[in-house]
Scaffold this motif. Structure first.
Motif, mmCIF file in Angstrom:
data_model
loop_
_atom_site.group_PDB
_atom_site.id
_atom_site.type_symbol
_atom_site.label_atom_id
_atom_site.label_comp_id
_atom_site.label_asym_id
_atom_site.label_seq_id
_atom_site.Cartn_x
_atom_site.Cartn_y
_atom_site.Cartn_z
ATOM 1 N N UNK A 88 0.838 -1.196 0.000
ATOM 2 C CA UNK A 88 0.000 0.000 0.000
ATOM 3 C C UNK A 88 0.874 1.248 0.000
ATOM 4 N N UNK A 89 0.266 2.347 -0.393
ATOM 5 C CA UNK A 89 0.952 3.635 -0.362
ATOM 6 C C UNK A 89 0.299 4.488 0.719
ATOM 7 N N UNK A 90 1.127 5.010 1.616
ATOM 8 C CA UNK A 90 0.630 5.820 2.731
ATOM 9 C C UNK A 90 1.461 7.078 2.902
ATOM 10 N N UNK A 91 0.836 8.074 3.500
ATOM 11 C CA UNK A 91 1.568 9.221 4.038
ATOM 12 C C UNK A 91 1.829 8.908 5.500
ATOM 13 N N UNK A 92 3.063 8.652 5.821
ATOM 14 C CA UNK A 92 3.385 8.298 7.202
ATOM 15 C C UNK A 92 3.864 9.520 7.990
ATOM 16 N N UNK A 93 3.486 9.552 9.235
ATOM 17 C CA UNK A 93 3.867 10.579 10.207
ATOM 18 C C UNK A 93 5.067 10.036 10.963
ATOM 19 N N UNK A 94 6.196 10.729 10.844
ATOM 20 C CA UNK A 94 7.429 10.213 11.440
ATOM 21 C C UNK A 94 7.981 11.240 12.424
ATOM 22 N N UNK A 95 7.907 10.926 13.688
ATOM 23 C CA UNK A 95 8.260 11.900 14.724
ATOM 24 C C UNK A 95 9.748 12.226 14.763
ATOM 25 N N UNK A 96 10.594 11.284 14.354
ATOM 26 C CA UNK A 96 12.037 11.539 14.371
ATOM 27 C C UNK A 96 12.714 10.697 13.288
ATOM 28 N N UNK A 97 14.046 10.723 13.282
ATOM 29 C CA UNK A 97 14.785 10.021 12.228
ATOM 30 C C UNK A 97 14.616 8.503 12.298
#
Ligand SMILES: [Fe+2]
Length: 153
Positions: A88-97
Motif C-alpha cells: 500500500x501507499x501511505x503518508x506516514x507521520x514520522x516523529x524523528x529520524x
C-alpha cells in the motif's frame, strides 16, 4: 566496546540507538534534497499510485499536507511511502529520524524539523509545506516508485 566484557548493556544500547538516529538522519536528508528541484507537477507512475490509494492527486495532497502540518512546531518527517509488506501507499507521520513504518520505502520525504523552515517562514510551517510541494522533483519520486513496486511484486 565489544571487547569490554564489563560494559553496561545500557551504554551499548545508547550506541545502537544513535546508529539508528544517524542512519535515519543521513538517509532521509539525502532523499529530501534529491526529491527537491522539480516543477511540482506529478505525472507517470506516481500519479497512478496516488489515484489508486487516495482517489486523486488532490486528495493525496490534502492528506500529505495535513500529515506534515501535524508535525509543525515539533520535529520529524512526512513520508509518502510504498509499504513492501502491505503493498500500500501511505503518508506516514514520522516523529524523528528513527520513526518509520516497517518495510515502508520512502518515495517522497519532507523535513518537518524546525531548522528546515524557521529561517524563511518563522512559525508559518504550512507556507513551507506549500512551497515544498511547488518544488517537488516528481521524476525522482517516480524512479523510487518504480523500484519500490518492483521490489514488492
Ligand atoms: Fe533537517
Amino acid at each position: 566496546m565489544l571487547a569490554d566484557k564489563d560494559l553496561p548493556p545500557y551504554v551499548y544500547g545508547d550506541l545502537k540507538r544513535e546508529e539508528l538516529v544517524r542512519t535515519g538522519s543521513v538517509v532521509l536528508h539525502e532523499y529530501y534534497f534529491a526529491n527537491l528541484g522539480g516543477d511540482g507537477k506529478a505525472g507517470g507512475k506516481i500519479q497512478d499510485l496516488l489515484k489508486q490509494w487516495f482517489g486523486s492527486y488532490e486528495q493525496w495532497e490534502a492528506e500529505f499536507k495535513r500529515t506534515a502540518n501535524a508535525l509543525g512546531g515539533g520535529s520529524g518527517w512526512a513520508i509518502l511511502a510504498y509499504n513492501l509488506h502491505t503493498r500500500e501507499v501511505h503518508n506516514y507521520w514520522s516523529w524523528d529520524h528513527m520513526h518509520n513504518a516497517p518495510t515502508g520505502l520512502p518515495l517522497l520525504v519532507l523535513d518537518m524539523y524546525e531548522h528546515a523552515y524557521h529561517m524563511d517562514y518563522g512559525a508559518a510551517a504550512a507556507k513551507y509545506v506549500d512551497a515544498f510541494l511547488q518544488n517537488v522533483n516528481w521524476e525522482e519520486v517516480n524512479r523510487r516508485a518504480e523500484t519500490a513496486v518492483k521490489a514488492g511484486s
